[in-house]
Structures are given as structure tokens and as C-alpha cells.
Design a protein around this motif. Structure first.
Motif: not given
Length: 345
Positions: A1-8, A271-279, A293-296, A332-337
Motif C-alpha cells: 500500500m502507498t504510504q502517505q507523506l504526512n505519516t513519514l 428483514g432482508g439484507l442489502f450488502l454493497s462493497l465499493h470504494e 492512484l489506480s483510477r487516475l 488487495p486493491f485498497g480499503p473499501s467500504e
């Protein structure tokens, strides 16, 4: 995963710069290993002279050895006493005979992610270009071409993650009908259904992708438990009386979100469920960095489809869902919601 400069720390800043500079070399080694089918060759030939003979190398073995050493440095090969063998990583993901071979997926996704990188200054100054038809994200044939490669990725990782996630839900034992809306090759739904004693699955996507899904269903022997619905989910009737509706990386093609989520709500049992997995982009659409970056390249050509964090949830509130839970999943491609929305009983 790419690091953020403000954490270095200051001492890590230079490490970060050099890490960035070696990135293109890593990708070039991966792409070349795939294109030349070197992991396949290493299954039968380990000596450089034998590998060179198979490749019909014309100018000695020195550059071949340099490249095999680079593969070893990246973990694609092992080297001992001057001979090379595949690592477990290569056997799983780079060997063309593996059911989880990802070379085709790497080719497809890297083409999307990298095709505009050398044109960035031009695109900044001149704006998005006219996108060739073959590169449009909503082209049915494009996704049929990549669906079989996507199936391998789902078999390698996402199907098991999805099945584990859904089996952890308190409602799991009572789920009898699951709809995978925008299913692609359908492997995730198939894994969920095969791990449940009585559940039926329904796969909905464009006809070319359903063709791929039907092949996968037949190969898994799940014809009696998995059913298909072919067509544009914006227009067709995708059924009713579901206990679970799952969507993953597919809501980009919704034409009217309010209408779609109202339809999803009505298609669920009480009582049904809706699940969404997206960025879910945050920090004014600048994080997570790997997603941005991957979608730039796509964004620069006018194909920015990424959701902001909370965007999908806002439509679910409007549709009338009783409770809405949001989690962040590291993929694997990054954190997702991950959104888990429940319809009242």
C-alpha cells in the motif's frame, strides 16, 4: 500500500522517493514474466541454458540471467546453485495452468490503469480526450473479455472473503434466496451458496457476462441451485422475495440511484439484507491513496466512477432501509467500504 507523506519521518522521506522510482521496474518485471510465460517454462526447465533454448535466445544468457535474478528478487522465482524454480506465489498466480492464474487480469487492469500515464501533462492542459469505444467502461464486450480473468481473481481471493463475511451475519442461517446484482462471472455468489445447505442463488448481469457465469455454474455442478437473469439491471425485472442482495464493484453503471435503490428495497423480503462493497473516497477524494492512484488514468479521460464514503449509504436512507452499518474492509486493491443495510420486518 502507498504510504502517505504526512505519516513519514524525515529519514523515511528519501526511502519513499526511491520506492516510487523502482515501482515501474517491478511492474515491467511482472509484465515481462507473464508475457514470456516464464513461470510455465520454469516448470520444465531450471538451467539458464535450457530456458534460453526454449526462448530461442540469440545473444547469450547474460541478460536472461539478469532478468531471472530480478524475478527472484521480487519473489517470483527461487534461485539455488544457479538454477531457478517457481515460488508458491508464481505457481498460484502466474502459472497459466493454475485455476487462480492472474496474468490475464494483470494485463486487463494494467491497460486501464496505465494507458494515459505518459500523457498526463497533455491531459491536464487539454482536458479529457475522446475515449475509444474499445476502452469505454460500459462496453459489454469489454467485460466479457475480462470476465474469465476476473473469475480467477474471485476464486483466488474475493469468493472466500465474501462467503466468510456473509456466513458471519446473524441472519445467515435464514437466508434462502440471494441475488448477486451485477455478478460478473458469479464466483462470489457460487461460493456463498455452496457453503450454505439450502440457499438458492440468482445471478444478474449483461448477457455476455451471464454466458461466462453459466459456464462456471456448470463446471461447479450448481445448475440446480444457481439461476441466471440476463440483461441491463437498470431495465429488466431482477426478481423479488430475496433475503440478501449483494453488489460488489458494480454500481458504477446505475442510471438513476434513487430508482435503483427503491427497486432493491422492494425486491427484499421483510428483514432482508442489502450488502454493497465499493470504494469510499475520503479527504476530499484524495484517499485511500491506492484507490485514487489506480483510477487516475480513467479519471483523466473522463471515466471517474469512484464513490465517496457515505454516498451509497445516503441513497439507502432515502430508500427506507431500517439500519445501515458501514465497515472498512482491507482488500488487495485498497480499503473499501462495506455497507450492510437491513429492511425492517
Amino acid at each position: 500500500m502507498t504510504q502517505q507523506l504526512n505519516t513519514l519521518t524525515p529519514s523515511q522521506d528519501l526511502d519513499f522517493i526511491f520506492e516510487l522510482m523502482v515501482g515501474p521496474t517491478r511492474m515491467a518485471v511482472l509484465k515481462t514474466a507473464i508475457d514470456m510465460k516464464l513461470p510455465d517454462i520454469l516448470e520444465t526447465a531450471q538451467e539458464p541454458k535450457d530456458i534460453a533454448e526454449i526462448l530461442e535466445v540469440e545473444a547469450g544468457e547474460s541478460n536472461l540471467i539478469y532478468f531471472l535474478d530480478a524475478m527472484t528478487a521480487l519473489g517470483f522465482a527461487d534461485k539455488e546453485n544457479g538454477t531457478y524454480t517457481n515460488t508458491p506465489f508464481s505457481k498460484s498466480y502466474l502459472l497459466t495452468t493454475s485455476p487462480t492464474y492472474l496474468g490475464g487480469m494483470v494485463d486487463n487492469i494494467s491497460q486501464m490503469q496505465h494507458r494515459n500515464l505518459l500523457r498526463i501533462p497533455e491531459l491536464i492542459l487539454q482536458g479529457p480526450p475522446k475515449v475509444e469505444n474499445r476502452n469505454k467502461l460500459d462496453r459489454e464486450e469489454k467485460w466479457k473479455e475480462s470476465a474469465r480473468h476476473l473469475a480467477n481473481y474471485q476464486k483466488a481471493d474475493m469468493a472466500k472473503r465474501t462467503a466468510s463475511l456473509i456466513s458471519s451475519l446473524p441472519e445467515y442461517s435464514n437466508i434462502q434466496r440471494m441475488l448477486d446484482l451485477g455478478c460478473g462471472p458469479g464466483i462470489m455468489c457460487m461460493e456463498v451458496v455452496s457453503n450454505h445447505p439450502t440457499m438458492e442463488g440468482f445471478l444478474c448481469d449483461m448477457p455476455p457476462l451471464i454466458e461466462v457465469a453459466q459456464d462456471e455454474i456448470a463446471a461447479a455442478g450448481l445448475e440446480s441451485r444457481i439461476h441466471t437473469i440476463a440483461g441491463d439491471y437498470n431495465e429488466i425485472d431482477f426478481g423479488q422475495s430475496y433475503d440478501l442482495i449483494w453488489t460488489s464493484q458494480t454500481l458504477y453503471y446505475v442510471k438513476d440511484f434513487s430508482t435503483m435503490f427503491s427497486r432493491i428495497y422492494k425486491a427484499l423480503n421483510p428483514g432482508g439484507l442489502f450488502l454493497s462493497l465499493h470504494e469510499g473516497l475520503t479527504c476530499e477524494r484524495t484517499q485511500p491513496s491506492d484507490i485514487v492512484l489506480s483510477r487516475l488514468s480513467l479519471a483523466l479521460e473522463g471515466q471517474d466512477v469512484s464513490f465517496e464514503q457515505g454516498e451509497i449509504a445516503s441513497y439507502l436512507h432515502e430508500a427506507g432501509f431500517y439500519t445501515i452499518e458501514i465497515r472498512i474492509m482491507d482488500l488487495p486493491f485498497g480499503p473499501s467500504e462495506l455497507i450492510i443495510a437491513r429492511k425492517s420486518r
